[in-house]
Design a protein around this motif. Structure first.
Motif, PDB file in Angstrom:
ATOM      1  N   ARG A   1       0.801  -1.212   0.000  1.00  0.00           N
ATOM      2  CA  ARG A   1       0.000   0.000   0.000  1.00  0.00           C
ATOM      3  C   ARG A   1       0.841   1.272   0.000  1.00  0.00           C
TER       4      ARG A   1
ATOM      5  N   PHE B   1       3.719   1.897  -1.334  1.00  0.00           N
ATOM      6  CA  PHE B   1       5.129   1.720  -1.067  1.00  0.00           C
ATOM      7  C   PHE B   1       5.994   2.550  -1.998  1.00  0.00           C
TER       8      PHE B   1
ATOM      9  N   LYS C   1       7.823   7.312   7.232  1.00  0.00           N
ATOM     10  CA  LYS C   1       9.036   7.126   8.032  1.00  0.00           C
ATOM     11  C   LYS C   1       9.911   6.131   7.292  1.00  0.00           C
ATOM     12  N   TYR C   2      11.217   6.237   7.356  1.00  0.00           N
ATOM     13  CA  TYR C   2      12.132   5.436   6.545  1.00  0.00           C
ATOM     14  C   TYR C   2      11.873   5.684   5.057  1.00  0.00           C
TER      15      TYR C   2
ATOM     16  N   MET D   1       9.066   5.372   3.731  1.00  0.00           N
ATOM     17  CA  MET D   1       7.930   4.521   3.340  1.00  0.00           C
ATOM     18  C   MET D   1       6.716   4.778   4.218  1.00  0.00           C
TER      19      MET D   1
ATOM     20  N   ILE E   1       3.940   4.292   6.778  1.00  0.00           N
ATOM     21  CA  ILE E   1       3.792   3.375   7.911  1.00  0.00           C
ATOM     22  C   ILE E   1       2.371   3.427   8.461  1.00  0.00           C
ATOM     23  N   GLY E   2       1.438   4.060   7.707  1.00  0.00           N
ATOM     24  CA  GLY E   2       0.055   4.146   8.142  1.00  0.00           C
ATOM     25  C   GLY E   2      -0.555   5.455   7.673  1.00  0.00           C
TER      26      GLY E   2
ATOM     27  N   MET F   1      -3.070   8.145  14.328  1.00  0.00           N
ATOM     28  CA  MET F   1      -2.763   7.405  13.098  1.00  0.00           C
ATOM     29  C   MET F   1      -3.159   5.945  13.253  1.00  0.00           C
ATOM     30  N   ARG F   2      -3.268   5.246  12.100  1.00  0.00           N
ATOM     31  CA  ARG F   2      -3.636   3.828  12.134  1.00  0.00           C
ATOM     32  C   ARG F   2      -2.897   3.085  11.016  1.00  0.00           C
ATOM     33  N   SER F   3      -2.881   1.759  11.125  1.00  0.00           N
ATOM     34  CA  SER F   3      -2.235   0.909  10.112  1.00  0.00           C
ATOM     35  C   SER F   3      -3.074   0.848   8.848  1.00  0.00           C
ATOM     36  N   ASN F   4      -2.424   0.685   7.707  1.00  0.00           N
ATOM     37  CA  ASN F   4      -3.139   0.409   6.468  1.00  0.00           C
ATOM     38  C   ASN F   4      -3.200  -1.094   6.203  1.00  0.00           C
ATOM     39  N   TYR F   5      -2.717  -1.877   7.150  1.00  0.00           N
ATOM     40  CA  TYR F   5      -2.735  -3.329   6.979  1.00  0.00           C
ATOM     41  C   TYR F   5      -3.616  -4.022   8.016  1.00  0.00           C
TER      42      TYR F   5
ATOM     43  N   GLU G   1      -0.356 -12.042   5.760  1.00  0.00           N
ATOM     44  CA  GLU G   1      -1.355 -11.001   6.005  1.00  0.00           C
ATOM     45  C   GLU G   1      -2.749 -11.620   6.172  1.00  0.00           C
TER      46      GLU G   1
ATOM     47  N   ARG H   1      -4.736 -11.451   9.707  1.00  0.00           N
ATOM     48  CA  ARG H   1      -6.012 -10.743   9.665  1.00  0.00           C
ATOM     49  C   ARG H   1      -7.115 -11.630  10.241  1.00  0.00           C
TER      50      ARG H   1
ATOM     51  N   THR I   1       2.298   1.098  14.175  1.00  0.00           N
ATOM     52  CA  THR I   1       1.614   0.169  13.274  1.00  0.00           C
ATOM     53  C   THR I   1       2.515  -1.026  12.949  1.00  0.00           C
TER      54      THR I   1
ATOM     55  N   GLU J   1       3.198  -2.120   9.956  1.00  0.00           N
ATOM     56  CA  GLU J   1       4.130  -1.853   8.852  1.00  0.00           C
ATOM     57  C   GLU J   1       5.325  -1.025   9.313  1.00  0.00           C
ATOM     58  N   GLU J   2       5.122  -0.198  10.343  1.00  0.00           N
ATOM     59  CA  GLU J   2       6.270   0.541  10.898  1.00  0.00           C
ATOM     60  C   GLU J   2       7.239  -0.435  11.585  1.00  0.00           C
TER      61      GLU J   2
END
Lengths: 120, 401
Positions: free
Chosen positions: A2, A4, A81-82, A84, A86-87, A104-108, B215, B219, B237, B239-240
């Motif tokens: 997502r 990236f 962050k980095y 890329m 991260i949410g 903030m929240r995750s996109n995964y 994933e 999930r 998160t 992904e972080e």
């Protein structure tokens, strides 16, 4: 992948000189594309945070390892962050704001604390 | 370069430790086995075990791999007698590998006291046989398998400890070692850049498939591989956390995607896919860090580099654990458990390269017999649970042993 954009390992190359250069600053910017910086020690509200040219006042107390906004991040925008994503922001975030589960929240997949879950 | 005076095994492997594995085959035999290890009072007699009464292919394959690990020289199995674990199959696999093995069945030996007595005597006989057959050989870096895992991660992990391990991995791989990084569920979000490092298109597609499966699996479980301590440490998160975890892998090409119990043959870097096949059957892929360390060991890891921000204290049975923290406050508070202080990178007092060197040097020292902090403190954690996962992953890998 997502949204990236780049390989997070590249941050290591950025972080190395960045870390040395930022030895005097309480925060470090890992990648120039980032809209957050990372606290290298505990930061107190009102402290001046030098981040790659910008100076921003901390708007909250933030512990070592936590993220602070470098720029305005509107609700719904990607937190980077980095270099890329991260949410996504769940509220408008001002420069100097602490960036964490409250805005903030995750996109995964959801994150959680002992007390509550933050849905993705 | 010769790094150790290793223990040559009958199956051709070379170990850096000479462990007797005392293995209980169901929770009902746990107490007897633990007393045997206590009474043996020997730093190289370790407790392993599986708690369940129902049989499980994965658990049997894992136990065969662990009981014939390069660091293990012999084993004593402790069975209650009526459980489902294939004790004969496990004993046969150990014997076939050229290692001494004895089995004590509690229901046949006459109960708790007599079983403890019988198993302690069995440990002595196994040790006696190991001494008689002991063969020490020069061990090179190309004989070494090193795993890495992160646990109790925080906002410093991805900046300091993990990229420093990445530097050490690069050096180890360049010197001919096999390095394994893991937890596909902790790489969610990094599938794109990882695939570009694949040594072949098949491996690239295997990476993509493994992360996609991770994933879907997590999930369905309702949680990612994300603990409250991660959030307290500043990670928001999955992904972080993934981006920070991924940098442990260094920069060399990814030679293959392996599953638990697959031991790579060719030197280089491997991704260990630990996520079960979907749909979920027995719960979370790995319920805690030691379950991942055990899987790294099942793929041949002689030792494990464990990075932690919040401050984990664990070690492991069978294979030494080297702990590295990137958080200077954690090092100040828990230095007695930490082998490497990567927090100096956060403070600007050290670089990733110098700490990477320190890690590389310590890997050689520990391989050569020097105890890690967790070994000195007596940490011998071990956990193995039920899992449903094929022995072979989505793509074959070169040079399987």
């Amino acid at each position: 992948m997502r949204g990236f954009t780049k390989d997070p390992r590249d941050d290591a190359a950025v972080a190395r000189p960045g870390l040395a250069a930022a030895a005097g600053s309480p925060v470090i910017v890992l990648d120039t594309a980032d809209n957050v910086a990372v606290c290298r020690r505990n930061v107190a509200t009102g402290e001046a945070l030098a981040m790659d040219g910008d100076v921003v006042a901390a708007r909250a107390d933030m512990p070592l390892g936590h993220k602070v906004a470098r720029a305005f991040i509107p609700a719904g925008a990607l937190v980077v962050k980095y270099g890329m994503p991260i949410g996504s922001a769940t509220a408008d975030i001002e420069p100097g704001d602490w960036v964490h589960l409250h805005n903030m929240r995750s996109n995964y997949i959801s994150s959680h604390t002992r007390a509550s879950a933050v849905p993705a | 370069m010769i790094i150790a005076n290793g223990y040559a095994r009958g199956d051709g492997r070379i170990g850096i430790r000479n462990v007797v594995a005392v293995i209980y085959l169901v929770e009902c035999a746990h107490h007897v086995a633990r007393r045997v290890v206590d009474l043996a009072d020997d730093a190289e007699v370790h407790l392993l075990g599986f708690p369940g009464c129902y049989p499980n292919d994965y658990a049997l394959r894992m136990m065969k791999a662990l009981a014939t690990h390069a660091n293990v020289g012999g084993a004593v199995l402790v069975s209650l007698g009526c459980e489902g674990f294939d004790r004969e199959g496990l004993a046969a696999a150990i014997a076939q590998s050229g290692r001494p093995v004895e089995t004590v069945v509690i229901q046949q030996a006459g109960g708790t006291r007599s079983s403890i007595e019988a198993a302690v005597a069995a440990v002595r006989r196994v040790q006696q046989e190991m001494r008689q057959d002991e063969r020490r050989v020069p061990m090179r870096l190309s004989d070494l398998v090193v795993g890495t895992i992160c646990g109790g991660s925080d906002g410093t992990s991805g900046i300091a400890a993990n990229p420093a391990v990445g530097r050490a991995f690069d050096r180890l791989i360049d010197a001919g070692a096999i390095c394994i990084f893991e937890e596909t569920g902790e790489m969610i979000g990094c599938e794109g850049p990882m695939a570009t490092r694949a040594a072949s298109p098949e491996i690239a597609s295997a990476i993509d498939q493994a992360i996609g499966n991770a994933e879907t699996y997590y999930r369905a479980m309702g949680y990612g591989s994300f603990a409250p301590g991660n959030a307290e440490g500043g990670l928001s998160t999955l992904e972080e956390k993934s981006a920070g975890a991924y940098v442990k892998s260094g920069s060399r090409p990814i030679n293959g995607v392996i599953r638990p119990t697959q031991i790579p043959g060719d030197p280089g870097l491997y991704l260990l896919d630990v996520v079960p096949d979907t749909p979920p059957k027995f719960g979370f892929p790995n319920i805690s860090d030691n379950a991942e360390i055990v899987e790294l060991m099942s793929c041949g890891a002689h030792l494990t580099l464990f990075t932690t921000g919040r401050g984990s204290v664990v070690g492991s049975a069978v294979a030494p654990v080297i702990k590295i923290t990137g958080n200077p406050e954690t090092f100040a508070r828990m230095g007695e458990d930490m082998d490497i202080d990567a927090g100096r990178i956060m403070l600007g007092d050290a670089t990733l390269d110098t700490v990477g060197e320190d890690i590389f040097d310590l890997v050689l020292a520990v391989a050569g017999g020097a105890p890690s902090k967790s070994e000195t403190l007596g940490h011998r954690e071990f956990i193995l649970g039920y899992k449903s996962i094929e022995a072979v992953g989505p793509a074959c890998f070169p040079g399987a042993r």
